[in-house]
Design an enzyme around this catalytic site. Structure first.
Site, short mmCIF file in Angstrom:
data_model
loop_
_atom_site.label_atom_id
_atom_site.label_comp_id
_atom_site.label_asym_id
_atom_site.label_seq_id
_atom_site.Cartn_x
_atom_site.Cartn_y
_atom_site.Cartn_z
N ASN A 108 0.81 -1.23 0.00
CA ASN A 108 0.00 0.00 0.00
C ASN A 108 0.83 1.27 0.00
O ASN A 108 0.39 2.31 -0.48
CB ASN A 108 -1.02 -0.01 1.15
CG ASN A 108 -0.39 -0.04 2.50
OD1 ASN A 108 0.76 -0.45 2.66
ND2 ASN A 108 -1.12 0.38 3.51
N GLY A 163 2.62 -5.32 7.70
CA GLY A 163 1.60 -6.05 6.95
C GLY A 163 0.43 -6.38 7.85
O GLY A 163 0.18 -5.69 8.85
N SER A 164 -0.25 -7.46 7.54
CA SER A 164 -1.47 -7.80 8.27
C SER A 164 -1.14 -8.40 9.64
O SER A 164 -0.06 -8.95 9.85
CB SER A 164 -2.29 -8.81 7.46
OG SER A 164 -1.55 -9.99 7.32
N GLY A 211 1.80 -11.02 10.75
CA GLY A 211 2.69 -10.53 11.82
C GLY A 211 2.75 -11.51 12.98
O GLY A 211 3.83 -11.78 13.54
N GLU A 238 4.70 -3.83 12.37
CA GLU A 238 3.70 -2.75 12.22
C GLU A 238 2.52 -3.37 11.50
O GLU A 238 2.63 -3.75 10.34
CB GLU A 238 4.28 -1.58 11.42
CG GLU A 238 5.36 -0.82 12.15
CD GLU A 238 4.90 -0.17 13.43
OE1 GLU A 238 3.68 0.04 13.59
OE2 GLU A 238 5.74 0.11 14.29
N CYS A 294 -3.00 1.93 6.36
CA CYS A 294 -3.12 1.37 7.71
C CYS A 294 -3.74 2.40 8.65
O CYS A 294 -4.30 2.05 9.68
CB CYS A 294 -1.76 0.92 8.22
SG CYS A 294 -0.50 2.17 8.01
N GLU A 296 8.43 2.84 13.82
CA GLU A 296 9.21 3.22 12.65
C GLU A 296 9.42 4.73 12.71
O GLU A 296 8.77 5.44 13.47
CB GLU A 296 8.43 2.89 11.37
CG GLU A 296 7.91 1.47 11.36
CD GLU A 296 8.51 0.63 10.26
OE1 GLU A 296 9.74 0.63 10.07
OE2 GLU A 296 7.73 -0.05 9.59
P1 NAP Z 1 0.34 -9.17 4.26
O1 NAP Z 1 -0.50 -10.03 3.43
O2 NAP Z 1 0.57 -9.52 5.67
O3 NAP Z 1 1.74 -9.05 3.47
C1 NAP Z 1 2.78 -8.21 3.90
C2 NAP Z 1 4.10 -8.78 3.43
O4 NAP Z 1 4.35 -10.03 4.08
C3 NAP Z 1 4.15 -9.08 1.93
O5 NAP Z 1 5.45 -8.82 1.44
C4 NAP Z 1 3.86 -10.57 1.89
O6 NAP Z 1 4.32 -11.21 0.73
C5 NAP Z 1 4.64 -11.02 3.11
N1 NAP Z 1 4.26 -12.33 3.65
C6 NAP Z 1 3.09 -13.02 3.50
N2 NAP Z 1 3.16 -14.20 4.20
C7 NAP Z 1 4.39 -14.23 4.77
C8 NAP Z 1 5.06 -15.18 5.61
N3 NAP Z 1 4.51 -16.33 5.99
N4 NAP Z 1 6.31 -14.88 6.02
C9 NAP Z 1 6.90 -13.73 5.66
N5 NAP Z 1 6.32 -12.81 4.86
C10 NAP Z 1 5.08 -13.06 4.43
O7 NAP Z 1 -0.22 -7.67 4.26
P2 NAP Z 1 -0.68 -6.79 3.02
O8 NAP Z 1 -2.03 -7.24 2.58
O9 NAP Z 1 0.41 -6.72 2.01
O10 NAP Z 1 -0.79 -5.33 3.68
C11 NAP Z 1 -1.94 -4.85 4.26
C12 NAP Z 1 -1.83 -4.87 5.78
O11 NAP Z 1 -0.68 -4.12 6.17
C13 NAP Z 1 -2.99 -4.21 6.46
O12 NAP Z 1 -3.39 -4.98 7.57
C14 NAP Z 1 -2.43 -2.88 6.93
O13 NAP Z 1 -3.07 -2.30 8.03
C15 NAP Z 1 -1.03 -3.25 7.23
N6 NAP Z 1 -0.15 -2.07 7.23
C16 NAP Z 1 0.30 -1.61 8.43
C17 NAP Z 1 1.11 -0.47 8.49
C18 NAP Z 1 1.62 0.03 9.82
O14 NAP Z 1 2.64 0.72 9.83
N7 NAP Z 1 0.99 -0.28 10.95
C19 NAP Z 1 1.45 0.19 7.32
C20 NAP Z 1 0.94 -0.30 6.10
C21 NAP Z 1 0.15 -1.44 6.08
P3 NAP Z 1 3.31 -11.44 -0.53
O15 NAP Z 1 2.93 -10.09 -0.99
O16 NAP Z 1 4.15 -12.18 -1.48
O17 NAP Z 1 2.15 -12.23 -0.01
#
Ligand code: NAP
Length: 499
Positions: free
Chosen positions: A149, A225-226, A230, A247, A281, A461
């Site tokens: 994002n 990420g999600s 996490g 995060e 997020c 961060e």
């Molecule tokens: P995600 O599905 O958790 O993916 C995040 C990253 O993790 C991607 O690079 C993904 O790779 C990788 N990943 C997936 N499974 C993994 C595993 N088992 N081991 C290691 N890495 C793995 O999250 P998203 O859908 O990309 O992002 C949306 C989420 O991020 C939302 O919940 C949002 O709130 C959160 N977010 C939080 C912040 C903050 O600072 N708090 C900022 C931005 C976003 P792939 O893409 O190849 O699956």
């Protein structure tokens, strides 16, 4: 266009020979193929980073910072080109994509300055002829795992502080945004980063992630990420006592009091709830309105939501771009029947947008839910789309109770002209970021960014706080008395210092 891994200073394909597609979510056009990495590629990247760590940690920090300054200049020069590619790759409108690149530039310049700071403490020692101080020590090899994002800004939040502190990095970006990841690595390569210091591995997180996280050559995992991913990463890394910074998700809220400037509040809600199609997020997916102004607020918000124009983010006429993928669109839309079943009313939007050219992309109408109660799923779960839920409250205490009633704690805001209410809100909000008379988005890089409760695991961060993630504290004592001195035992009387 074909996107490759970057390992030990060379652009290379995965040993698997397989690829995946990078497509425009607004129209399905293919932008690039990307190499699909396997465990052997992770091993090579980690090996390269480990080797490079031995020399990179010894490069004087101001010199490391100079490379980052050059990277900032290159990012600035390429800002428009990168923003246009970002819009095509993940859908956010061009103005917001420019903002994403600008945040990356800000972070890069800000952290470059840490090349000449990285302050520790020099404190008095309790014994005579003794020196006491603390210095930062790099963690080692960092796995930087990022979401789609903010495909440029978030990687800079991790990679820049890691590098300036003397760590080396293996960067695993989201599979939806390999192009922007390649661009960032190109920028750092052009800026003069030595080989092996930053390595890029493209491919599926669910397939590669466990191998990367548990790799004995990785010292720190910095993940955004999600919450589900996490928690999974934290569990794996926790067993191995690895450092992990997470995060995660949010369920951010804007509180509107009955004395608020309603026009200002509506502007803030529209920007925070529907910008980046709600895929921030910090998106405001809840509006907690004082009952006294709720009807007026809902009327105005519904009117504004219905006027927002969906389209390709490169077109000037577009207010809201697509969601990043079909699965994300389906996930967001699945909350509409959930909301209705629980008794909420759809006051605006609620449909997948399929008119004309929109049919080729993943568009969802900006949606306002009303008659929402604080315990409903749409008021508790992160939706990550252009959907916001209006909840009514009778007074500030009730509004704060509703605000704090979710498991998340990233961002919130209050619209009020009452300074006492504003200060009580600042004190009692259980979120890492709080705004007064502004929306829930718009963090600046010089302050810590991150959340309380299940939004994270206690790290931040950006700001000075980022340095604490990417370094260990080392406390140093130098005794120049020439004799054995025992702290806590040789008291002032025994050392002859008593009056
Ligand atoms: P995600 O599905 O958790 O993916 C995040 C990253 O993790 C991607 O690079 C993904 O790779 C990788 N990943 C997936 N499974 C993994 C595993 N088992 N081991 C290691 N890495 C793995 O999250 P998203 O859908 O990309 O992002 C949306 C989420 O991020 C939302 O919940 C949002 O709130 C959160 N977010 C939080 C912040 C903050 O600072 N708090 C900022 C931005 C976003 P792939 O893409 O190849 O699956």
């Amino acid at each position: 266009m074909h996107l490759q891994n970057y390992i030990d200073g060379r652009w290379v394909d995965s040993t698997s020979g397989e690829t995946f597609e990078d497509t425009d979510p607004a129209n399905g056009e293919m932008l690039a193929t990307a190499t699909k990495s396997v465990a052997a590629d992770v091993d090579r990247a980690v090996d390269a980073a480990r080797r490079a760590f031995d020399s990179w940690r010894l490069v004087p920090a101001p010199k490391r910072g100079e490379i980052l300054y050059r990277a900032g200049e290159i990012l600035l020069r390429r800002k428009d080109e990168l923003a246009r590619e970002m819009t095509r790759e993940m859908g956010k409108v061009l103005a917001e994509a420019r903002g994403d690149v600008q945040e990356g530039i800000d972070m890069t310049y800000y952290i470059a300055g840490e090349g000449r700071r990285q302050f520790g403490d020099v404190v008095p020692a309790e014994l005579p002829n003794k020196w006491a101080m603390s210095v930062r020590h790099p963690q080692g090899v960092v796995a930087a795992i990022t979401p789609w994002n903010f495909p440029l800004a978030i990687p800079t939040w991790k990679i820049m502080p890691a590098l300036v502190l003397g760590n080396t990095v293996v960067f695993k970006p989201a599979s939806y945004t390999p192009l922007l990841a390649v661009r960032l690595v190109e920028v750092l390569e052009e800026a003069g980063l030595p080989k092996g210091v930053l390595n890029l591995v493209l491919g599926s997180g669910s397939e590669l992630g466990d191998h990367l996280v548990t790799h004995p050559g990785i010292d720190l995992i910095s993940f955004t990420g999600s919450s589900e991913t996490g928690a999974h990463i934290s569990e794996l890394a926790g067993r191995l006592l690895k450092r992990v910074s997470c995060e995660l998700g949010g369920k951010n809220a804007i509180v509107v009091m009955d004395d608020a400037d309603l026009d200002l509040a509506i502007d803030g809600i529209v920007w925070s709830a529907f910008g980046t199609s709600g895929q921030r997020c910090t998106a405001a997916s809840r509006v907690i309105s004082h009952r006294g102004v709720a009807n007026d607020l809902i009327d105005r918000l519904v009117g504004r939501a219905k006027k927002l124009r969906l389209g390709h983010g490169l077109e000037d006429s577009t207010d809201i771009g697509p969601l990043v993928s079909k699965s994300q669109l389906e996930r967001v839309h699945s909350y509409i029947p959930v909301a209705e079943k629980e008794g909420a009313t759809i006051a605006a939007g609620g449909r997948v947008a399929r008119d004309g050219a929109l049919a080729k992309g993943f568009f969802h109408e900006p949606t306002v839910l009303v008659d929402v109660k604080p315990n409903m799923r749409v008021a508790q779960e992160e939706i990550f789309g252009p959907v916001t839920a209006v909840i009514e409250a009778s007074n500030l205490d009730e509004a704060i109770k509703v605000l704090n009633s979710t498991k998340y704690g990233l961002s919130c805001s209050i619209y009020t002209r009452n300074v006492n209410d504003a200060f009580r809100f600042l004190r009692d909000a259980e979120t890492g970021i709080v705004y007064v008379n502004a929306g829930t988005t718009g963090a600046e890089v010089q302050l810590p960014f991150g959340g309380m409760k299940s939004t994270g695991n206690g790290h931040r961060e950006a700001g000075r706080a980022a340095l604490d993630v990417y370094s260990e504290w080392k406390s140093i004592y130098i005794d120049y008395s020439g004799k054995l001195q025992r702290a806590q035992i040789d008291t002032a009387e025994k050392t002859g210092m008593a009056p």
